[in-house]
Scaffold this motif. Structure first.
Motif, PDB file in Angstrom:
ATOM      1  N   ILE A  49      24.155  16.979 -59.029  1.00 19.19           N
ATOM      2  CA  ILE A  49      24.414  15.622 -58.665  1.00 19.19           C
ATOM      3  C   ILE A  49      23.119  15.054 -58.319  1.00 19.19           C
ATOM      4  O   ILE A  49      22.141  15.680 -57.411  1.00 19.19           O
ATOM      5  N   ALA A 100      25.480   5.574 -53.343  1.00 16.08           N
ATOM      6  CA  ALA A 100      25.667   7.003 -52.970  1.00 16.08           C
ATOM      7  C   ALA A 100      26.533   7.020 -51.547  1.00 16.08           C
ATOM      8  O   ALA A 100      26.951   7.974 -51.441  1.00 16.08           O
ATOM      9  N   GLU A 105      31.626  12.588 -54.013  1.00 12.29           N
ATOM     10  CA  GLU A 105      31.021  13.711 -54.778  1.00 12.29           C
ATOM     11  C   GLU A 105      31.996  14.623 -55.105  1.00 12.29           C
ATOM     12  O   GLU A 105      31.824  15.394 -56.285  1.00 12.29           O
ATOM     13  N   ILE A 116      23.023  19.518 -55.159  1.00 12.10           N
ATOM     14  CA  ILE A 116      22.407  17.895 -54.896  1.00 12.10           C
ATOM     15  C   ILE A 116      21.078  18.203 -55.145  1.00 12.10           C
ATOM     16  O   ILE A 116      20.295  18.935 -54.308  1.00 12.10           O
ATOM     17  N   TRP A 132      26.820  14.492 -46.459  1.00 14.19           N
ATOM     18  CA  TRP A 132      26.789  15.926 -47.311  1.00 14.19           C
ATOM     19  C   TRP A 132      27.113  17.006 -46.284  1.00 14.19           C
ATOM     20  O   TRP A 132      27.427  18.050 -46.700  1.00 14.19           O
TER      21      TRP A 132
END
Ligand code: SAM
Length: 269
Positions: A49, A100, A105, A116, A132
């Motif tokens: 990603i 984002a 995700e 990522i 994240w």
């Protein structure tokens, strides 16, 4: 990958210029983006990603490895240019035009191990990293460009000036290393400050969601008043009694408490 015009030419051809409100500072030199991808150490079969592909310099280097890439971009002006990159990569690039900060995700990863990799927009770099590190979806690794000062706060050791909330959450959830420095002049247009790439690998023994939630509360209070003793900065969370329960001196100040110390405070909370 089929051949593509160089990135500066592509930008000129489509009349595209950087927009400061989106934190756009581009890496147009493929030697630099390839180096970042080498540092990402992507294992075969791992999906990537990328946040903020912009004109696609890092995206091209990622696709050269043979990986499937999902790129999340907020600025739709780049669609035409990124579609050309996707065609050159036989469709291995999927484009998602969203913010984002709010994207899921986990859904984009589709249960495939996912890394990522991003040259992050500086204005949202820290909230994205916190997301994240704390959400349920876990990447196999994160290789991220930040302002140098933010990179230093992520890897800061206890008892240093840069040690704070970000260091505690990052190091409690991940192994974090600064792997590359880049001067401002490497970007187009150059930002005001230097940058650095941090490589993070989530810990298999990451704290549970409940413990992470408590850790966020404790670190926010402790570093919100970092010059005060914990008995006072943690007052609303239990102050002295909380510290004693965690085996931490109530007279200590936040920057002297190790990651384990903060985890003990969070567990006591
Ligand atoms: N990856 C490109 C490169 O290295 O040349 C561009 C990097 S530039 C520093 C940051 C990129 O993130 C821009 O393309 C910008 O439009 C995009 N961006 C900014 N905020 C975003 C957000 N909230 N969600 C997704 N993309 C965002």
């Amino acid at each position: 990958m089929k051949p593509l015009p160089n990135i500066s030419e592509s930008l000129a051809q489509h009349g595209l210029m950087a927009n400061k409100t989106f934190g756009q500072h581009f890496l147009l030199d493929l030697n630099i983006t390839r180096k970042i991808v080498r540092l990402a150490d992507l294992k075969p079969g791992v999906r990537v990603i990328e946040v903020g592909p912009g004109p696609g310099g890092l995206t091209r280097a990622l696709l050269e490895t043979g990986a499937d890439v999902v790129a999340i971009e907020k600025d739709r002006r780049f669609e035409v240019l990124l579609n050309e990159v996707s065609e050159a990569a036989d469709g291995r690039l999927r484009l998602v035009f969203e913010d984002a900060l709010t994207v899921d995700e986990g859904q984009l990863a589709e249960a495939v191990p996912t890394a990522i990799v991003a040259n992050l927009p500086y204005n949202v770099g820290t909230p994205l990293l916190i997301k994240w590190m704390t959400q349920a979806f876990q990447p196999v690794s994160m290789t991220l460009m930040f302002q140098k000062e933010v990179a230093e706060r992520i890897i800061a050791p206890v008892n240093s000036e840069a040690y704070g909330r970000l260091a505690v959450i990052a190091q409690a959830t991940c192994q974090a290393r600064l792997v590359m420095d880049l001067p401002a002049k490497a970007f187009t247009p150059p930002p005001k400050v230097a940058s650095a790439v941090v490589h993070l690998i989530p810990r298999p023994d990451r704290p549970s969601p409940g413990l992470l939630d408590a850790l966020q509360k404790v670190t926010a209070a402790a570093f919100g008043q970092r010059r005060k003793m914990l008995r006072s900065s943690l007052k609303t969370l239990g102050g002295e009694a909380l510290c004693i329960k965690a085996g931490i001196s109530p007279d200590a100040r936040a920057e002297t408490i190790s990651i384990e110390g903060f985890l003990a405070l969070a567990a006591s909370l």
